[in-house]
Design a protein around this motif. Structure first.
Motif, short mmCIF file in Angstrom:
data_model
loop_
_atom_site.label_atom_id
_atom_site.label_comp_id
_atom_site.label_asym_id
_atom_site.label_seq_id
_atom_site.Cartn_x
_atom_site.Cartn_y
_atom_site.Cartn_z
N PRO A 128 0.68 -1.56 -0.09
CA PRO A 128 -0.09 0.15 -0.30
C PRO A 128 0.95 1.09 -0.31
O PRO A 128 -0.09 2.00 -0.52
N PHE A 129 2.37 1.54 1.24
CA PHE A 129 2.83 2.43 0.74
C PHE A 129 3.26 2.65 -0.42
O PHE A 129 3.19 3.87 -0.99
N LEU A 130 3.57 2.30 -1.54
CA LEU A 130 4.58 2.50 -2.81
C LEU A 130 3.24 2.84 -3.53
O LEU A 130 3.87 3.34 -4.18
N LEU A 131 1.75 1.91 -3.59
CA LEU A 131 0.95 2.38 -5.00
C LEU A 131 0.29 3.52 -4.62
O LEU A 131 -0.21 4.14 -5.43
N MET A 132 0.55 4.16 -2.99
CA MET A 132 -0.45 5.56 -2.36
C MET A 132 1.23 6.38 -3.37
O MET A 132 0.83 7.12 -3.71
N ILE A 133 2.00 6.04 -3.13
CA ILE A 133 3.63 6.79 -4.07
C ILE A 133 2.98 6.96 -5.57
O ILE A 133 3.07 8.16 -6.21
N ARG A 174 7.88 12.98 2.16
CA ARG A 174 7.57 13.19 3.79
C ARG A 174 7.91 11.68 4.03
O ARG A 174 8.61 11.70 5.25
N TYR A 175 7.61 10.78 3.62
CA TYR A 175 8.33 9.13 4.07
C TYR A 175 9.43 8.80 4.28
O TYR A 175 10.21 7.69 5.06
N LEU A 176 9.85 9.12 2.66
CA LEU A 176 11.78 8.52 2.58
C LEU A 176 12.32 9.51 2.62
O LEU A 176 13.32 9.06 3.26
N ALA A 177 12.30 11.07 2.86
CA ALA A 177 13.24 11.81 3.38
C ALA A 177 13.55 11.82 4.39
O ALA A 177 14.27 12.12 5.17
N SER A 178 12.08 11.68 4.87
CA SER A 178 12.20 11.39 7.02
C SER A 178 13.11 10.66 7.15
O SER A 178 14.30 10.61 8.23
N ALA A 199 12.07 13.83 12.96
CA ALA A 199 12.59 13.74 11.39
C ALA A 199 10.71 14.07 11.06
O ALA A 199 11.15 14.20 9.52
N ASP A 200 10.35 12.96 11.12
CA ASP A 200 8.42 12.86 10.62
C ASP A 200 7.50 14.31 10.79
O ASP A 200 7.55 14.88 10.70
N LEU A 201 8.29 15.16 12.12
CA LEU A 201 7.67 16.25 12.20
C LEU A 201 8.57 17.62 11.52
O LEU A 201 7.30 18.42 10.27
N THR A 207 6.44 18.66 3.81
CA THR A 207 5.44 19.33 2.06
C THR A 207 3.90 19.57 2.95
O THR A 207 3.90 20.47 1.63
N GLY A 208 4.16 20.50 3.78
CA GLY A 208 3.29 20.85 4.17
C GLY A 208 3.50 22.10 3.75
O GLY A 208 2.62 22.69 2.90
N ALA A 209 4.29 22.57 3.33
CA ALA A 209 5.17 23.92 2.45
C ALA A 209 4.96 24.24 1.58
O ALA A 209 4.11 24.52 0.33
N ILE A 210 5.07 22.63 0.40
CA ILE A 210 5.02 22.27 -0.35
C ILE A 210 3.42 22.52 -1.01
O ILE A 210 3.47 22.86 -1.98
N SER A 211 2.48 22.45 -0.16
CA SER A 211 1.20 21.85 -0.26
C SER A 211 1.11 23.65 -0.80
O SER A 211 -0.32 23.72 -1.10
#
Length: 246
Positions: A128-133, A174-178, A199-201, A207-211
């Motif tokens: 599900p993680f890869l399909l989400m990406i 968000r998930y890989l760069a962290s 790291a998550d924060l 990613t919030g800034a990108i959004s």
């Protein structure tokens, strides 16, 4: 002109509403702001596992999924406006990509949130993680191409901002760069749970800034297209007025 030889009208500038696109991208910003507050409010430096409120995170995930569905509905509306087969097909692919991103994002978040704390960081949710990406990347890139096409139809440049591409890659960022931040810091070996939280924060803020940038360019591009459509309508009215007086 439509006749037996050309049964489909050639594509011309048409009215394209961006209300759904702006509403959906605004909902994504609300998701990120809520996620930031969730982690700040429920931070506990004495806890062994620094994990935000699960109920809050589930609600946030629902907001994000709903926002993606709004984006997908906007693409479906655009598909009805397009007359060329190429961009009807591209809009269909964008719809499938964004809906797929919404479904697999929801599935991934549910699996993560419903797991016991001790297993959340050890469980394998690769599929599900890869399909989400992949769905998120594909759907948003198709959306970018559609916005660019709408701009060309109205003789203006849109959909060229790099923030469209960055937002398409947001789940991966968000998930890989962290994890890059996670293993690159010496603090990880001192307190891995605190550093994982940190790291998550950080990546939520990135990613919030990108959004936010994604929303701004959706708004700016929609404004360009609206102005171009108004100018085209005004020109058409002038031509009709001249035709009536001549």
């Amino acid at each position: 002109m439509i006749n037996d030889k050309y049964p489909v009208r050639a594509e011309t500038a048409s009215y394209f509403s961006f209300f759904g696109a702006k509403l959906g991208s605004l909902g994504i910003i609300i998701y990120y702001v809520s996620e930031m507050l969730n982690r700040l409010i429920f931070y506990n430096s004495e806890a062994e596992y620094i994990i935000p409120s699960k109920n809050w995170s589930m609600i946030d995930s629902g907001i994000y999924v709903f926002a993606l569905f709004i984006l997908a509905s906007q693409v479906a509306i655009w598909r009805g406006v397009f007359k060329s087969y190429e961009y009807k097909k591209r809009a269909r692919n964008a719809f499938i990509g964004i809906v797929g991103a919404a479904l697999f994002t929801g599935l991934f978040e549910v699996l993560i949130q419903l797991m016991p704390n001790e297993q959340r960081l050890q469980s394998d949710n690769t599929v599900p993680f890869l399909l989400m990406i992949l769905f998120h990347l594909y759907g948003i890139l198709q959306l970018k191409a559609i916005i660019r096409r709408i701009g060309r139809m109205n003789r203006t440049e849109t959909g060229k901002a790099v923030l469209y591409t960055l937002f398409a890659a947001n789940p991966a960022i968000r998930y890989l760069a962290s994890f890059i931040i996670l293993f690159a810091g010496s603090a990880f070996f001192i307190n891995p749970y605190f550093y994982m939280y940190y790291a998550d924060l950080v990546m939520i803020y990135v990613t919030g800034a990108i959004s936010i940038g994604f929303f701004l360019f959706i708004y700016l591009d929609s404004r360009k297209i609206k102005i171009a459509q108004m100018m085209d309508a005004l020109k058409q009215q002038e031509e009709e007025a001249e035709a009536q007086t001549s």
